[in-house]
Scaffold this active site. Sequence first.
Site, PDB file in Angstrom:
ATOM      1  N   HIS A 153       0.822  -1.218   0.000  1.00  0.00           N
ATOM      2  CA  HIS A 153       0.000   0.000   0.000  1.00  0.00           C
ATOM      3  C   HIS A 153       0.855   1.265   0.000  1.00  0.00           C
ATOM      4  O   HIS A 153       0.337   2.356  -0.230  1.00  0.00           O
ATOM      5  CB  HIS A 153      -0.929   0.010   1.222  1.00  0.00           C
ATOM      6  N   ASP A 361       3.646   9.355  -0.998  1.00  0.00           N
ATOM      7  CA  ASP A 361       2.472   8.594  -0.572  1.00  0.00           C
ATOM      8  C   ASP A 361       2.230   7.468  -1.569  1.00  0.00           C
ATOM      9  O   ASP A 361       2.450   7.655  -2.769  1.00  0.00           O
ATOM     10  CB  ASP A 361       1.241   9.522  -0.554  1.00  0.00           C
TER      11      ASP A 361
HETATM   12  C1  G6P Z   1      -1.044   3.197   6.094  1.00  0.00           C
HETATM   13  C2  G6P Z   1      -0.567   1.771   5.913  1.00  0.00           C
HETATM   14  C3  G6P Z   1      -1.545   0.772   6.519  1.00  0.00           C
HETATM   15  C4  G6P Z   1      -1.817   1.150   7.969  1.00  0.00           C
HETATM   16  C5  G6P Z   1      -2.349   2.586   8.054  1.00  0.00           C
HETATM   17  C6  G6P Z   1      -2.595   3.063   9.491  1.00  0.00           C
HETATM   18  O1  G6P Z   1      -2.152   3.431   5.315  1.00  0.00           O
HETATM   19  O2  G6P Z   1      -0.361   1.501   4.537  1.00  0.00           O
HETATM   20  O3  G6P Z   1      -0.999  -0.531   6.471  1.00  0.00           O
HETATM   21  O4  G6P Z   1      -2.740   0.255   8.575  1.00  0.00           O
HETATM   22  O5  G6P Z   1      -1.371   3.456   7.467  1.00  0.00           O
HETATM   23  O6  G6P Z   1      -1.439   2.909  10.261  1.00  0.00           O
HETATM   24  P1  G6P Z   1      -1.417   2.013  11.565  1.00  0.00           P
HETATM   25  O7  G6P Z   1       0.023   1.949  11.971  1.00  0.00           O
HETATM   26  O8  G6P Z   1      -2.266   2.756  12.542  1.00  0.00           O
HETATM   27  O9  G6P Z   1      -1.990   0.657  11.221  1.00  0.00           O
END
Ligand code: G6P
Length: 470
Positions: A153, A361
Site C-alpha cells: 500500500h 504517498d
Molecule cells: C497506512 C498503511 C496501513 C496502515 C495505516 C494506518 O495506510 O499503509 O498498512 O494500517 O497506514 O497505520 P497504523 O500503523 O495505525 O496501522
Amino acid sequence: MSRIIIVSNRTPGKGPAAGGLAVALRDTLAAREGFWFGWSGKLVDEPSPKAKFDSIDGLSVAQVDLTREDYQAYYAGFSNSILWPSFHLRLDLATIEAHWYEGYRRVNTQFARALLPLLKPDDIIWVHDYHLIPLASELRQLGARNRIGFYLHIPFPTSDALYAIPHHQELMRDLSRYDLVGMQANRDVTAFTEFAEHQAPSTLAGSPLKSVDFGRTEVAAFPIGSDPDAFARLAASPAAIKMIKRMERSLNGQQLILGVDRLDYSKGLPQRVEAYEKLLANNTRFRREVHMLQVAPPSRDSIKEYKQTSDELDAICGRVMGRFAEPDWQPLTYVKRAYGQPSLAGLYRLARVGLVTPLRDGMNLVAHEYIGAQDPADPGVLILSRFAGAAEIFEDAILVNPFDTDETAEALRMALDMDLPERQRRWQRLMKAAKKHNVEDWSKAFLDRLAPASTAGTGTRDILYLASVA
Ligand code: G6P
C-alpha cells in the site's frame, strides 16, 4: 469457487467508520466466503497459538494477539521505524536497530503458524502491506502450496533506500515467494524493476548466478481507489449535512481550505501550513476571506519521530495564528482527532480547496474521497502532490511539489480564484478518473490476476508467470 483469505496487520474495526478497503473486501469475502486474518490489536503475556474468530460488521475475522515485546520490535520497530521511513525515502527519520528484525520475523512466523491450520488447499491468500513481507516464505516453509498475492500500500523505495534496510536481501527473496506482487503506481513498479535489474542482473541475462530470482513472480501496478459514488451519497447524508451546517455557521462566508491526514511526517503537514502562511503573507485580500482546517488524527504516537512531527505542527500552526489572527478572526483550525466518514464527506463537500500534499504517498485516498464528495454544480479544486501515487491518475488536479511552499502557495491562490466553468471542467474529468479506478474493480483486477478462473482452485504453483522485470 476458491475462498479468499485476506491477511493484514490491522483488521477492520467495529463500527460505522470502516474504511474503503474493508468495505470493498467485505463484498469480495461475501461473494467468495473466506475470512480476514490479522492482529487483534491486543497485547498479552502469552498469546494463544490459535486465532480467534469474530464477526465484525458482517465480516468473518480471525485474530491473534501479540506480546508487548513483539509489538515493539515488529510493529513500532522494524515495520514503522525502519520500513516505513525507508520506503518513504526518509532515511533521516529511520532508527536502525537491526535486532528488531528478529521480532518482525517472529511475528510473521506466528501469523503463518496460526493461519496454516485454517487453510484449505485451494484457498487464495491475499497479504497486505509492509508488515507482512515474509508471510509467503513462512507459509511455504510450513508446506502451503496455495496461490499467494501481496499488495504494497506504500511506495516502493529507490534501490539506495532499500539497501539501507537491514536484511533487505532476505526481504526481497521473501517477495519473490509470492505469485503476484501488486503496487500502487507505475513509479513503484519502475523502482522495483530497477532494483531487480541492479540486484540480479543475471536473472535478466539468464545466467545461473542470480541472487534473487523473480522469475515466478509477476509484479504489476494496481492503483487502489475508493467508491466515489458512495462518497457522493455520504456527502448528502444527514450526518454530513449536519456537519456542513455547523461549519457554514462558523465560516460565515469564508472559503474553506481543507486537509485530512493521519499525523505522519510523510504527509508534509508543516510544509502545507507554511504554504498557507505564504498565501496570506503575499495576498492580503485573502485575509478574513479564507480559513484553513487541518484534520490530523494522531498516529503511532509511541514513536519518537511522530511526536516530533506533532510538536513541529503545533509550533507552525501557533506561528501562523500569532502572525495573522485578530481578536475576531482566526486563519486556521487544527484538529487532532479522527472523524467518521459521513462528517468527513460533509467537510469535503464544503471545502473550496482539497489540499492533499504528502511528501511521498502510496496512493492517497483522501484525494479520491474529496473528488467523490463534491457538488457537481459547484465543485471544489483538488491541489495534489506530484509525489502521491494519485498524481498518476488525477492529471486535472493542480499538481504541486510539496517541498516548494512558494509553488503550493501559488496553487492555493489559483484554486481560490478559479472560475466555476474551469472548476467544473476539471472536476468532471477527475470524477471520471476516480470512477474508473474504483476500489471494487481494484480488488477484482488483483484477484483475477492472482487466480484466473481457469487456474483458481488448482492449489499448485506450477503456472509460470512472466516476470514483468524480464
Ligand atoms: C497506512 C498503511 C496501513 C496502515 C495505516 C494506518 O495506510 O499503509 O498498512 O494500517 O497506514 O497505520 P497504523 O500503523 O495505525 O496501522
